[in-house]
Design an enzyme around this catalytic site. Structure first.
Site, PDB file in Angstrom:
ATOM      1  N   CYS A  49      -1.999  -9.125   2.092  1.00 25.40           N
ATOM      2  CA  CYS A  49      -1.402 -10.456   2.181  1.00 25.40           C
ATOM      3  C   CYS A  49      -2.116 -11.276   3.267  1.00 25.40           C
ATOM      4  O   CYS A  49      -2.187 -10.845   4.420  1.00 25.40           O
ATOM      5  CB  CYS A  49       0.077 -10.301   2.513  1.00 25.40           C
ATOM      6  SG  CYS A  49       0.849 -11.818   3.097  1.00 25.40           S
ATOM      7  N   TYR A 206      -3.103 -20.566  -3.709  1.00 25.83           N
ATOM      8  CA  TYR A 206      -1.885 -20.145  -4.431  1.00 25.83           C
ATOM      9  C   TYR A 206      -1.403 -21.244  -5.372  1.00 25.83           C
ATOM     10  O   TYR A 206      -0.913 -20.974  -6.470  1.00 25.83           O
ATOM     11  CB  TYR A 206      -0.769 -19.786  -3.436  1.00 25.83           C
ATOM     12  CG  TYR A 206      -0.974 -18.423  -2.821  1.00 25.83           C
ATOM     13  CD1 TYR A 206      -0.468 -17.278  -3.434  1.00 25.83           C
ATOM     14  CD2 TYR A 206      -1.702 -18.271  -1.651  1.00 25.83           C
ATOM     15  CE1 TYR A 206      -0.674 -16.028  -2.886  1.00 25.83           C
ATOM     16  CE2 TYR A 206      -1.922 -17.029  -1.095  1.00 25.83           C
ATOM     17  CZ  TYR A 206      -1.408 -15.903  -1.722  1.00 25.83           C
ATOM     18  OH  TYR A 206      -1.625 -14.661  -1.188  1.00 25.83           O
TER      19      TYR A 206
HETATM   20  N1  LIG Z   1       5.524 -18.274   5.102  1.00 21.83           N
HETATM   21  C1  LIG Z   1       5.220 -16.948   5.005  1.00 21.83           C
HETATM   22  C2  LIG Z   1       4.680 -16.592   3.624  1.00 21.83           C
HETATM   23  C3  LIG Z   1       4.580 -15.123   3.444  1.00 21.83           C
HETATM   24  C4  LIG Z   1       4.350 -14.752   1.970  1.00 21.83           C
HETATM   25  O1  LIG Z   1       4.504 -15.558   1.051  1.00 21.83           O
HETATM   26  N2  LIG Z   1       3.975 -13.478   1.749  1.00 21.83           N
HETATM   27  C5  LIG Z   1       3.761 -13.010   0.383  1.00 21.83           C
HETATM   28  C6  LIG Z   1       2.603 -12.053   0.289  1.00 21.83           C
HETATM   29  S1  LIG Z   1       1.030 -12.785   0.332  1.00 21.83           S
HETATM   30  C7  LIG Z   1       4.931 -12.174  -0.063  1.00 21.83           C
HETATM   31  O2  LIG Z   1       5.367 -11.302   0.659  1.00 21.83           O
HETATM   32  N3  LIG Z   1       5.425 -12.415  -1.269  1.00 21.83           N
HETATM   33  C8  LIG Z   1       6.490 -11.662  -1.817  1.00 21.83           C
HETATM   34  C9  LIG Z   1       7.051 -12.332  -3.021  1.00 21.83           C
HETATM   35  O3  LIG Z   1       6.533 -13.380  -3.429  1.00 21.83           O
HETATM   36  O4  LIG Z   1       8.003 -11.801  -3.567  1.00 21.83           O
HETATM   37  C10 LIG Z   1       4.237 -16.593   6.103  1.00 21.83           C
HETATM   38  O5  LIG Z   1       3.197 -17.269   6.260  1.00 21.83           O
HETATM   39  O6  LIG Z   1       4.510 -15.658   6.817  1.00 21.83           O
END
Ligand SMILES: N[C@@H](CCC(=O)N[C@@H](CS)C(=O)NCC(=O)O)C(=O)O
Length: 339
Positions: A49, A206
């Site tokens: 990530c 994204y």
């Molecule tokens: N705003 C958050 C975004 C984190 C995020 O979107 N992480 C993604 C992975 S790249 C995630 O865990 N997604 C899980 C999901 O979409 O269910 C940050 O920058 O910490």
């Protein structure tokens, strides 16, 4: 509200709309509850990530490995409650565990996963379980997250907060307290840069990749490549984004760029040009990668495995492309030291 993953977040024009992070507390000596202490906090990341990778990077560069614990999820999302809902998300694993994709395709086993210790959330199999253990379920279960073992909650799950916090709050405990990645005199410049780099590049890839309409995709990809052209010009006479020293703004940007030619160009259809077609950006990536400690947190096997195996609606058979070997390119000499 049902459990969400990034694939479900869209507006009425098919645009990907990222949900805001929900836990935004701040560790500091002055905070009534969340004080900097060794062994108290635990970071949960995926090496794949880009947001979590920023935090892992600052933890490494500051020398906080013995101060803040670390768990690393398996890169392939799993169905978390198949009897209850369709949610697929991050799962904890050991290095000998083999996971298939959420629809049962492929077999993926990775070195570098680190299970969740029992003193965090006992019995948790998924990141979802950690969020649910807070009693404040946001229905979106993202990494990174920083867990407090004392109050048994998530302190913060927003990477742009966590990198600022790890840069300064633990200096009495850090091995490299003198490395300041967020000097006050660079903060305005960092904020200006982030104001266009975040929406069009970090989140822009994204927005292109998770677009649910041609319109939304073209809007995102056009803005993305306009910003890459602007970045190429900016890097012509700036070694790093804010001048001669690496800052948090570079770590934020680099974690997106390092995934570009391996993943985003194919998987998110960001293919107007390759990153290697931008000489300044390409040399800049080598420079950041060769900054002591950065290479240790770049795990391209996790990165590729995650994207290509976690979203069956985008890649049904979870086949992972072989090329192009961008990390090998990052080890080559760069021309940035003279800037
Ligand atoms: N705003 C958050 C975004 C984190 C995020 O979107 N992480 C993604 C992975 S790249 C995630 O865990 N997604 C899980 C999901 O979409 O269910 C940050 O920058 O910490």
């Amino acid at each position: 509200m049902a459990a969400l993953s990034a694939l479900d977040e869209k507006d009425d024009k098919g645009r990907f709309v990222r949900t805001e992070a929900t836990f935004r507390d701040w560790i500091s000596k002055d905070h009534p509850v969340f004080k900097p202490e060794a062994g108290r906090y635990h970071l949960v990341i995926s090496w794949a990530c880009p947001w979590a990778n920023r935090v892992a990077c600052v933890r490494k560069l500051k020398g906080l490995e013995d101060v803040i614990g670390l768990s690393v999820v398996h890169p392939t999302w799993q169905r978390t409650k198949p009897d209850v809902d369709a949610h697929a998300g991050w799962a904890f694993a050991t290095e000998d565990q083999v996971f298939a994709s959420p629809n049962g395709s492929g077999k993926f086993q990775l070195k570098g996963v680190i299970p969740l210790p029992d003193d965090v959330v006992p019995g948790a199999k998924f990141v979802r379980d950690v969020y649910e253990a807070t009693g404040n379920d946001p229905k979106k279960y993202t990494v990174p997250l920083l867990w407090d073992k004392l109050t048994k909650t998530i302190v913060n799950n927003e990477s742009s907060d966590l990198i600022v916090m790890l840069n300064s709050a633990f200096n009495d405990l850090a091995k490299n307290p003198d490395l300041d990645l967020d000097p006050p005199e660079t903060r305005d410049a960092q904020a200006d840069l982030n104001s266009w780099i975040y929406p069009t590049i970090n989140n822009g890839v994204y927005r292109a990749g998770f677009a649910k309409s041609q319109f939304a995709y073209e809007e995102a990809v056009t803005e993305l490549f306009a910003s890459l052209a602007k970045l190429e010009a900016h890097l012509a006479d700036n070694r790093f984004l804010c001048g001669p020293k690496l800052t948090l703004a570079d770590i934020r940007l680099f974690m997106t760029l390092v995934r570009f030619d391996e993943v985003y160009i194919v998987y998110f259809k960001c293919n107007i040009k390759a990153l290697t077609d931008f000489p300044n950006i390409n040399n800049y990536c080598r420079d950041v990668y060769q900054f002591p400690g950065v290479a240790d947190v770049i795990k391209m096997d996790h990165i590729k495995t995650h994207y290509f195996t976690s979203h069956p609606t985008l890649n049904h058979y979870a086949v992972v492309p072989v090329g192009p070997g961008f990390v090998e390119d990052l080890k080559l000499p760069h021309n940035r030291a003279a800037l």
